[in-house]
Design a protein around this motif. Sequence first.
Motif, mmCIF file in Angstrom:
data_model
loop_
_atom_site.group_PDB
_atom_site.id
_atom_site.type_symbol
_atom_site.label_atom_id
_atom_site.label_comp_id
_atom_site.label_asym_id
_atom_site.label_seq_id
_atom_site.Cartn_x
_atom_site.Cartn_y
_atom_site.Cartn_z
ATOM 1 N N GLY A 1 19.397 101.212 57.665
ATOM 2 C CA GLY A 1 19.459 102.576 57.957
ATOM 3 C C GLY A 1 20.502 103.156 58.972
ATOM 4 N N VAL A 37 24.241 101.976 57.865
ATOM 5 C CA VAL A 37 24.701 102.609 56.344
ATOM 6 C C VAL A 37 25.622 103.458 56.272
ATOM 7 N N ILE A 60 11.439 104.375 60.628
ATOM 8 C CA ILE A 60 12.339 103.878 59.669
ATOM 9 C C ILE A 60 12.596 104.988 58.592
ATOM 10 N N SER A 96 19.757 105.370 51.786
ATOM 11 C CA SER A 96 19.040 106.201 52.777
ATOM 12 C C SER A 96 17.825 106.526 52.326
ATOM 13 N N VAL A 117 15.071 107.407 60.284
ATOM 14 C CA VAL A 117 16.385 107.228 60.263
ATOM 15 C C VAL A 117 16.897 107.360 58.953
ATOM 16 N N GLY A 118 16.289 107.073 57.971
ATOM 17 C CA GLY A 118 16.830 107.215 56.517
ATOM 18 C C GLY A 118 17.007 108.870 56.164
ATOM 19 N N VAL A 147 15.351 96.616 57.487
ATOM 20 C CA VAL A 147 15.495 97.944 56.909
ATOM 21 C C VAL A 147 15.863 99.073 57.906
ATOM 22 N N PHE A 148 15.128 99.179 59.087
ATOM 23 C CA PHE A 148 15.584 99.941 60.167
ATOM 24 C C PHE A 148 17.127 99.823 60.635
ATOM 25 N N ARG A 178 23.857 107.730 50.430
ATOM 26 C CA ARG A 178 22.574 108.680 50.369
ATOM 27 C C ARG A 178 21.547 107.992 49.616
ATOM 28 N N ASN A 232 20.171 110.248 57.828
ATOM 29 C CA ASN A 232 21.404 109.836 57.356
ATOM 30 C C ASN A 232 21.916 110.913 56.425
ATOM 31 N N ILE A 277 15.469 103.976 51.888
ATOM 32 C CA ILE A 277 14.992 103.761 53.205
ATOM 33 C C ILE A 277 13.596 104.618 53.703
ATOM 34 N N VAL A 278 14.105 105.757 53.367
ATOM 35 C CA VAL A 278 12.953 106.930 53.338
ATOM 36 C C VAL A 278 11.629 106.623 52.891
#
Length: 360
Positions: A203, A206, A252, A342, A255-256, A199-200, A339, A259, A345-346
């Motif tokens: 992110g 993407v 993680i 992302s 990074v999200g 997942v990291f 987005r 983005n 991911i957040v």
Amino acid sequence: MVLGACLFGLVLPRPAQAHQVGLSRGVYTVDGREIAAEVTFARGELRGLAPGLDGDGDGLLADDELAGGGPALAAVVAGIEVTGDGQACPGSLVRAGLTEEDGAVVAVRHVCAAPPRELVLRWSLFDGGKLAAGHRHIAQFVPPGAGPEDILAEGVLHARAPTATVPLDGAAGEGQGWPVTAYFELGVEHILIGTDHLVFLLGLVVVGGRLRSLVAVITAFTLGHSLSLALATLGIWTPDGSWVEPAIALSIAYVGLENFFVADAAGRWRITLPFGFIHGFGFAGVLAELGLPAGEVGPALLLFNLGVEAGQLAVLALVLPVLLWLGRLPAYRKVRGARWISGAIVIAGLAWFVERVFGG
């Protein structure tokens, strides 16, 4: 919106799945008709094999829980099967306890009918899917009072090859060695089954960018990962997992979130290097606890990290074409699909953080 929801469902953290190590080590001392096994597990995997050990349900193992956990450990003892000259050598629990870092040791005594000429070790613990996918068990057979050079045989067991056969001729040090190259395979599997790592990485890429920038991001992550692994396995520094795992989750989420403010992956290697350093500690402590092959620490670490890099590049080779294809779709661009991904991911990172801080 549908794409974002699907991705969130895929990365939604599962309880108690912070970091499966996928590695255990066993020292099997052969003394006449008795075989004394000392098997070291990652605590999380031992808890998965014997859920009843966690008596207070806090998601952690304590020395008193292991000391009184004979009934819960019965399935573990039964799953370490030893046969001498074709006859079963029944096993019984001797003791269990915590070790330093994140390890737990289970000592089992097997008794054969007579001193065997040939031993067969079979791990039925691989059955049932309770161990991490791709789990490797490093088995070392030694005589009583053995030193580092006195080894009867070594082997690596896994789900596809759960059995090791050891001829006993009474000559220590003349057995078969286990391939240190197995650490390359372990490195590949570590990245492929590490949901939070994947997942990291998703992110990071993407948002798109030039291939050179994306490869630099992946390589910087591996360099950071390699440094922390070396520090831990060489016994220089191993931070407490109670803050490492939440820090991985926050990386993680960061990074999200980032983005939403960057155009592409150019220059992102600057954050993946320190974040890779943190991610490497995610299981480096247990790797240090279980130990690397005597005299081969350098090659084992190198091969493991090369495996991590190979796994990451393989994932990148699969994901990038999909992201490029999505980027050409008007509907994806219209709803700003990157987005949505992302955002998922957040949320996943924050959920992991909460689970790892408050959920054990």
